[in-house]
Design a protein around this motif. Structure first.
Motif, short mmCIF file in Angstrom:
data_model
loop_
_atom_site.label_atom_id
_atom_site.label_comp_id
_atom_site.label_asym_id
_atom_site.label_seq_id
_atom_site.Cartn_x
_atom_site.Cartn_y
_atom_site.Cartn_z
N LYS A 188 0.81 -1.21 0.00
CA LYS A 188 0.00 0.00 0.00
C LYS A 188 0.84 1.26 0.00
CE LYS A 188 -4.07 -1.55 -0.51
NZ LYS A 188 -4.73 -1.39 -1.79
N SER A 204 -0.74 4.78 -4.05
CA SER A 204 -2.19 4.93 -3.97
C SER A 204 -2.86 4.59 -5.30
CB SER A 204 -2.54 6.37 -3.60
OG SER A 204 -2.22 7.24 -4.66
N LEU A 238 -12.01 2.50 2.29
CA LEU A 238 -10.99 1.53 2.69
C LEU A 238 -11.29 0.85 4.01
CD1 LEU A 238 -7.74 3.48 1.74
CD2 LEU A 238 -8.85 1.65 0.47
N LEU A 296 -3.77 1.08 5.46
CA LEU A 296 -4.28 1.23 4.10
C LEU A 296 -4.33 2.73 3.79
CD1 LEU A 296 -7.18 -1.39 4.05
CD2 LEU A 296 -4.78 -1.68 3.47
N ASN A 330 -8.74 -12.06 6.16
CA ASN A 330 -9.67 -11.62 5.11
C ASN A 330 -9.47 -10.15 4.78
OD1 ASN A 330 -12.07 -11.83 3.38
ND2 ASN A 330 -13.01 -10.52 4.93
N GLU A 331 -9.38 -9.30 5.81
CA GLU A 331 -9.26 -7.86 5.58
C GLU A 331 -7.86 -7.49 5.10
OE1 GLU A 331 -10.68 -5.27 8.59
OE2 GLU A 331 -12.43 -6.48 9.06
N TYR A 332 -6.85 -8.11 5.68
CA TYR A 332 -5.47 -7.72 5.37
C TYR A 332 -5.01 -8.31 4.05
CZ TYR A 332 -0.60 -6.53 6.37
OH TYR A 332 0.66 -6.02 6.33
N GLY A 348 -6.84 -9.92 1.87
CA GLY A 348 -7.82 -9.66 0.82
C GLY A 348 -7.62 -8.32 0.16
N SER A 349 -7.17 -7.32 0.92
CA SER A 349 -6.97 -5.99 0.35
C SER A 349 -5.74 -5.94 -0.55
CB SER A 349 -6.84 -4.95 1.46
OG SER A 349 -5.67 -5.17 2.22
N TYR A 350 -4.74 -6.78 -0.26
CA TYR A 350 -3.51 -6.76 -1.04
C TYR A 350 -3.48 -7.78 -2.17
CZ TYR A 350 -1.69 -3.96 2.82
OH TYR A 350 -1.49 -2.99 3.75
N PRO A 365 -6.40 -9.35 -3.97
CA PRO A 365 -7.82 -9.60 -4.27
C PRO A 365 -8.03 -10.71 -5.29
CG PRO A 365 -7.07 -7.56 -5.31
CD PRO A 365 -5.98 -7.99 -4.38
N TYR A 406 -6.56 -14.33 -3.29
CA TYR A 406 -6.69 -14.32 -1.84
C TYR A 406 -6.68 -15.72 -1.23
CZ TYR A 406 -9.07 -14.27 2.65
OH TYR A 406 -9.42 -14.51 3.95
#
Length: 482
Positions: free
Chosen positions: A257, A260, A302, A308, A395-397, A399-401, A403, A406
């Motif tokens: 991250k 941007s 976000l 993030l 899932n959140e960590y 999954g965001s990087y 997608p 995952y």
């Protein structure tokens, strides 16, 4: 304070970094004398004070290196412009503060910050007496804060400058949407914060010899987002000759991250919120309100997961080239890289001496996040974490990087990190510790080791690594007992 830096004439050797600067729990000391320095910018008046019975420091707070980026200055969301030379003596602050900080949210330890758009200033520290031409090594500190918070006022360079007999400079630069914004509606963010850093470094080159500094021996040192920034600057031709060595603490351009995404949505929502059809209209709106609404949009898009960054360096402008994204893929995915890009980006970075490292407890950054998850399960983070918390974190960590991959990445991470750990509905300190290790490894340790390993492939410059292990009493009292 013990500083693990050894300064030798003509070269900066790093041994073990114990600390850089005293965190600015700043209390004004009694000034003992006025000191003036005659610079190309004009005469600057600072103040000396005792550090101990045998040492004095000369400090110069809140020197402007750029015109205020406001509607009455060079203009919001424009490149910074140098300050014209002043005719009278410029008197630096001596009121118990180190000046203003750039626009940001006032929360926690930053609740009492004196935020302003008129914030493009720097602080200079050197052992007294000030001797022009003494050619001291120069250390320029780039603060961190996720590109959206922080200030030069958080770091007190008096002790480092006086005890190590070097010259320390700390700078402010624009933050959040004021520092990174798509002003043209073309989906490309302009990195105004990096133009600020560039102008501050140019000020150092033009003026630092008057304070006794050696402009040919400048080291830039950044922590967290500041560490990411200094390594980014080392890939860009725009910063050539402005510094000569780099130190990246808990951050570099490989950290997740870092870069941007396009922000057309942000631009559209902000213009609509303030009843504007273009950025010229938005430039006249209250800066604090614009910043607050921009942060609300970031949270909406976000979520609340830490690290993030929506307002952050973009990879396609004059300062940060699009080719850097190819380098990012090369490191993170093992993809082939164009030879010309390697020469232009990686070789440029390798041409500087580089010290990189991290802390042993980087994962503590997400303790607040984990405690929030724990409370939804009916316990606190002091008791540890359970399987549901681990799954939500992954899932959140991840999954965001990742997608598009995952499930594969998550299964690999679980196989490696949770192989010998029992997951259940009951909280366990062991599970919480594993979560912190995953966060630390992905965000700081792995990127740092990868970049250090790459840097060490050449034999023309030096590569150093450190691990910071000291735990303060304050962190011991705030962190869980495990």
């Amino acid at each position: 304070m013990d500083i693990g830096l050894l300064i030798l004439r003509g070269r900066l050797w790093w041994l073990v970094v114990v600390t850089l600067l005293a965190a600015a729990d700043y209390a004004a000391s009694q000034s003992t004398a006025v000191v003036t320095v005659n610079t190309p910018q004009g005469i600057i008046q600072g103040f000396t004070e005792d550090i101990d019975s045998s040492l004095q420091v000369a400090r110069f707070y809140s020197i402007p290196y750029a015109q205020p980026p406001t509607s009455s200055g060079t203009g919001r969301w424009k490149k910074p412009q140098p300050v014209p030379a002043w005719g009278d003596v410029f008197v630096t602050r001596n009121d118990g503060t180190m000046g203003t900080s750039c626009i940001q949210t006032r929360t926690g330890t930053r609740a009492n910050y004196n935020n302003s758009e008129d914030c493009l200033t720097l602080n200079v520290y050197t052992r007294a007496p000030v001797k022009s031409g003494s050619r001291k090594a120069v250390l320029v500190w780039i603060h961190g804060g996720g590109y959206s918070r922080g200030a030069a006022t958080e770091y007190d360079g008096r002790f480092l400058a006086a005890r190590q007999d070097i010259l320390v400079v700390t700078i402010n630069y624009r933050l959040g949407i004021m520092g990174y914004f798509d002003i043209d509606g073309d989906g490309l963010v302009e990195n105004f914060a990096f133009w600020d850093m560039k102008l501050a470094l140019e000020w150092v080159q033009n003026n630092i010899e008057s304070f006794g500094g050696d402009k040919t021996h400048v080291t830039i040192y950044g922590g967290s987002a500041g560490g990411m920034a200094v390594t980014l600057m080392a890939t860009s031709d725009m910063f050539t000759s402005l510094f000569h060595r780099i130190i990246g603490a808990s951050g570099n351009f490989l950290c997740p991250k870092l870069i941007s995404p396009p922000t057309e949505t942000v631009r559209k929502r902000i213009l609509e919120e303030f009843g504007c059809s273009d950025v010229d209209c938005l430039r006249e709106k209250d800066a604090v309100k614009v910043d607050e609404y921009a942060r609300k949009i970031s949270a909406d898009l976000l979520g609340t997961f830490p690290t993030l960054y929506f307002y952050a360096p973009f990879y396609e402008d004059e300062i940060i080239k699009a080719d850097l994204f190819e380098v990012w893929r090369y490191f993170r995915k093992g993809e082939e890289i164009d030879a010309a890009v390697r020469e232009k980006i990686i070789s440029k970075f390798q041409s500087y001496d580089y010290l990189g490292g991290f802390n042993t407890q980087e994962g503590s950054l997400i303790l607040t996040y984990l405690n929030r998850l724990a409370k939804t399960q009916g316990f606190t983070i002091e008791e540890g974490a359970n399987q549901d918390m681990a799954e939500q974190f992954l899932n959140e960590y991840l999954g965001s990087y990742f997608p598009n991959s995952y499930e594969r990445v998550k299964n690999t991470v679980k196989d490696i990190y949770f192989r010998d750990v029992s997951l259940s509905s009951d909280p366990s300190p062991e599970v919480a510790g594993v979560i912190l290790n995953i966060f630390s490894d992905m965000l700081f340790r792995a990127p740092t080791i990868a970049l250090l390993d790459n840097h060490s492939e050449q034999n023309t410059t030096s590569t150093y690594m450190y691990t910071f292990t000291y735990e303060t009493h304050d962190s011991q009292s705030k962190n869980p007992s495990w």
